[in-house]
Design a protein around this motif. Structure first.
Motif, PDB file in Angstrom:
ATOM      1  N   PHE A  44      -2.940   6.899 -18.230  1.00  0.00           N
ATOM      2  CA  PHE A  44      -3.362   6.041 -17.126  1.00  0.00           C
ATOM      3  C   PHE A  44      -3.962   6.881 -16.006  1.00  0.00           C
ATOM      4  O   PHE A  44      -3.615   8.049 -15.827  1.00  0.00           O
ATOM      5  CB  PHE A  44      -2.173   5.243 -16.579  1.00  0.00           C
ATOM      6  N   TYR A  45      -4.858   6.215 -15.252  1.00  0.00           N
ATOM      7  CA  TYR A  45      -5.434   6.838 -14.066  1.00  0.00           C
ATOM      8  C   TYR A  45      -5.399   5.788 -12.957  1.00  0.00           C
ATOM      9  O   TYR A  45      -6.214   4.897 -12.896  1.00  0.00           O
ATOM     10  CB  TYR A  45      -6.869   7.294 -14.356  1.00  0.00           C
ATOM     11  N   PRO A  47      -2.857   3.295 -12.400  1.00  0.00           N
ATOM     12  CA  PRO A  47      -2.600   1.931 -12.872  1.00  0.00           C
ATOM     13  C   PRO A  47      -2.164   1.037 -11.705  1.00  0.00           C
ATOM     14  O   PRO A  47      -1.434   1.478 -10.809  1.00  0.00           O
ATOM     15  CB  PRO A  47      -1.466   2.122 -13.884  1.00  0.00           C
ATOM     16  N   GLU A  62      -6.171  -0.430 -15.012  1.00  0.00           N
ATOM     17  CA  GLU A  62      -6.320   0.918 -14.465  1.00  0.00           C
ATOM     18  C   GLU A  62      -7.485   0.943 -13.478  1.00  0.00           C
ATOM     19  O   GLU A  62      -8.640   0.710 -13.858  1.00  0.00           O
ATOM     20  CB  GLU A  62      -6.560   1.919 -15.578  1.00  0.00           C
ATOM     21  N   ASN A  65      -9.828   4.175 -14.284  1.00  0.00           N
ATOM     22  CA  ASN A  65     -10.388   4.191 -15.634  1.00  0.00           C
ATOM     23  C   ASN A  65     -11.191   2.919 -15.913  1.00  0.00           C
ATOM     24  O   ASN A  65     -11.743   2.775 -17.015  1.00  0.00           O
ATOM     25  CB  ASN A  65      -9.284   4.350 -16.686  1.00  0.00           C
ATOM     26  N   THR A 299       4.003  -0.474 -12.150  1.00  0.00           N
ATOM     27  CA  THR A 299       2.999   0.578 -12.288  1.00  0.00           C
ATOM     28  C   THR A 299       3.152   1.532 -11.114  1.00  0.00           C
ATOM     29  O   THR A 299       3.498   1.125 -10.004  1.00  0.00           O
ATOM     30  CB  THR A 299       1.576   0.003 -12.292  1.00  0.00           C
ATOM     31  N   GLN A 301       0.888   4.282  -9.121  1.00  0.00           N
ATOM     32  CA  GLN A 301      -0.460   4.831  -9.010  1.00  0.00           C
ATOM     33  C   GLN A 301      -0.462   6.348  -9.070  1.00  0.00           C
ATOM     34  O   GLN A 301      -1.265   6.955  -9.786  1.00  0.00           O
ATOM     35  CB  GLN A 301      -1.103   4.352  -7.700  1.00  0.00           C
ATOM     36  N   HIS A 304       0.928   7.851 -12.348  1.00  0.00           N
ATOM     37  CA  HIS A 304       0.078   7.477 -13.482  1.00  0.00           C
ATOM     38  C   HIS A 304       0.924   7.053 -14.686  1.00  0.00           C
ATOM     39  O   HIS A 304       0.743   7.541 -15.803  1.00  0.00           O
ATOM     40  CB  HIS A 304      -0.844   8.642 -13.876  1.00  0.00           C
TER      41      HIS A 304
END
Length: 604
Positions: A44-45, A47, A62, A65, A299, A301, A304
């Motif tokens: 993830f980048y 999320p 994401e 992404n 999530t 951030q 990730h």
């Protein structure tokens, strides 16, 4: 620390705080984490949004992404869709996600003059339709973020840039809107999260106002709670919000790096999480979703990754709390012991203790919090009790008290028994022996029990210890042996003097149709003379005075009369045994099942 993140021309202030939740309030437990920074499957980048469909499949949005990833309920990778762009099915910094009862996936596409829209997909990612464009008119968006949906599949869209909420039907048809920049009851300041539930109410995470605001489904203000801070019930830039089927409101308290739980009226219920990257720790939690089993998915951030927490059910109360020894004396430590608690989650349990003391047995104050109450803490005449509870690492059980007891002065040992009697008086090798002690007294009034120690002898003069119990089984005795029993009274703290019974000799029983005698003579080769009343199979076992077998002679079939067994002094180790006194147990068994044994001393 304070950081600034530039997102599509908007400056987002991020205040990162370490908040440790109070242990007593935690009722959620870490249940798994997935992901790492990257662009591959299950990476993830930043999320943001997260949702689960009716089958438990997991969908993660994401931000950097520009995609949605889809996973099985066990978080194994299934598929993904998106990519940076403004074409149908592409995204520019997507944020929120919601899944309708009609199995359609709605994603907020937040940035760019050609995005600022809501896109609708099948569960597999096949593009269906879209609505919205950049602007501030009804039906237009400026950085749409959080999404929510009601039972009629109406969709609620929170707008970060327009500081408002818009409501649409399932096809994107405009219904109503409310909000506008500010801090009033119907104003917002860069809001990011929205949720629906708990009796058809709309809940907004008003991020820069550090609050949650509750409305009816048509936008009528109901109430608000929060305020800037890190205490329970306060927020620092809350971004995500969800309502569970328990009608509780779950808030991602983003810059406080924690989750908070409230009832639908804003009453604080629970807080968990703190800054970090370990299990259960958080770094900028954003999206939050509560599944059918009330597991909470978030999530993160800046970590990730995805984390999941499960509701933790507290253990049951101890069924018993005891203290020993009782009675308790001022020179003796007292130990508490709680037992009987269970945990439906299968968590490992420990017990916690709180001692309480009193001078009158009525009014108690807190004492030490250890399992063992040291005698240095007590004085004669005090009353004590202990409180115990089970702890599963997060939550505790109901607390349970022991009985109240008084600290006494120095303990007086009980007197010796006045009598120790063995029954039967004329035992055979068929009989079990029972010792009965009586007559001991205790000056302190303590309840007494008796402790027993049997002793055996081959000649009625030299004694070795046998079993330490009241009843001696017949299997422990042999014809010709002498037995006696020593007894002492015990008051719970100390034992009194010994009283020894009269000795008894074991005779042949009714099952001993076979008569056997044996004598043993020392020397370089020891001779064991056996006298039999009938033909029998005979074996001999040699033990030292501690009862350890040092040699065994193989069984031999002997005729009635006198026979001799020889032992060369070689033990089971293959070496000669040292000189000293040994015991030879000779056992004879006839073909019809009669069996008897005798002991004979042997000096080498």
């Amino acid at each position: 620390m304070t950081g600034r993140l530039q997102i599509a021309g908007i400056v987002v202030l991020a205040v990162l705080a370490c908040v440790v939740s109070a242990q007593a309030a935690q009722y959620y437990k870490f249940d798994g984490r997935w992901g790492s920074q990257g662009s591959g499957p299950l990476q993830f980048y930043y999320p943001t949004g997260i949702a689960l469909d009716a089958d438990g499949k997991v969908y993660v949005v994401e931000y950097y992404n520009h995609r949605v990833q889809r996973f099985a309920s066990n978080m194994s990778y299934l598929s993904q869709w998106g990519g940076n762009g403004s074409s149908d099915g592409q995204f520019s910094y997507p944020w929120g996600i919601v899944i309708s009862g009609e199995k359609k996936v709605y994603v907020s596409d937040t940035s760019g003059s050609n995005n600022n829209r809501i896109q609708i997909f099948q569960l597999t990612g096949f593009f269906l339709s879209k609505f919205g464009s950049y602007g501030s008119s009804t039906g237009q968006f400026n950085s749409p973020r959080g999404l929510a949906m009601d039972a009629s599949n109406n969709i609620y869209v929170i707008e970060y840039g327009n500081h408002r909420l818009q409501k649409f039907n399932k096809n994107g048809g405009f219904i109503t809107t409310w909000g506008g920049y500010g801090s009033g009851d119907t104003n917002f300041n860069y809001p990011q999260g929205v949720a629906f539930g708990a009796g058809n109410f709309v809940f907004v995470a008003d991020t820069y106002n550090h609050r949650v605001v509750k409305y009816t489904s048509t936008g009528t203000y109901v109430k608000q709670w929060g305020g800037s801070g890190s205490a329970n019930g306060q927020f620092s830039y809350p971004a995500g919000i969800a309502v569970g089927k328990d009608n509780m409101v779950y808030v991602a308290d983003t810059s406080n790096n924690r989750l908070q739980k409230f009832d639908a009226d804003g009453n604080w219920k629970d807080t968990w999480g703190q800054y970090g990257s370990g299990d259960g720790q958080m770094y900028y939690p954003s999206g939050v979703f509560v599944d059918k089993s009330l597991k909470v998915w978030i999530t993160e951030q800046y970590n990730h990754r995805i984390q999941r927490f499960r509701p933790n059910k507290p253990p049951t109360a101890p069924t018993k709390v005891t203290v020993k020894p009782l009675p308790a004396y001022d020179k003796t430590d007292v130990t508490a012991n709680a037992t009987g608690s269970t945990d439906v989650d299968g968590d490992a349990l420990s017990y916690r203790y709180q001692w309480w003391k009193s001078n009158d047995g009525t009014t108690f104050t807190k004492g030490p919090t250890l399992k063992v109450l040291k005698n240095t803490e007590t004085t004669v005449g005090q009353f004590w009790k202990v409180q115990a509870w089970a702890y599963d690492g997060i939550a505790r059980s109901t607390k349970v008290y022991s009985e109240v007891f008084e600290i006494r002065g120095a303990n007086t040992k009980p007197t010796a028994p006045t009598s120790v009697v063995i029954t039967p008086k004329n035992p055979t090798d068929d009989d079990q022996l029972t010792a009965t002690a009586s007559g001991a007294t205790d000056a302190d009034g303590d309840t007494l029990t008796y402790r027993y120690q049997w002793q055996r002898s081959t000649d009625g003069t030299s004694w070795t210890n046998g079993p330490a119990k009241k009843v001696l089984p017949a299997t422990e005795t042999s014809v010709g042996e002498w037995w006696r029993c020593q007894a002492r009274a015990y008051d719970g703290t100390a034992v009194g003097p010994i009283k020894t019974s009269a000795k008894v000799q074991i005779g042949p029983g009714t099952g001993s149709a076979l008569s056997l005698t044996a004598t043993a003579q020392g020397g370089e080769v020891s001779q064991i003379v056996v006298s039999l009343s009938a033909a029998a199979s005979v074996r001999a076992t040699i033990t030292n005075m501690a009862g350890i077998v040092v040699a065994e002679l193989p069984a031999r079939d002997l005729e009635a009369g006198i026979s001799t067994l020889s032992w060369n002094g070689v033990g089971t180790s293959g070496s000669k045994v040292p000189g000293g006194v040994y015991l030879v147990r000779v056992t004879a068994a006839t073909a019809d099942g009669s069996q008897t044994s005798v002991l004979a001393p042997l000096r080498r």
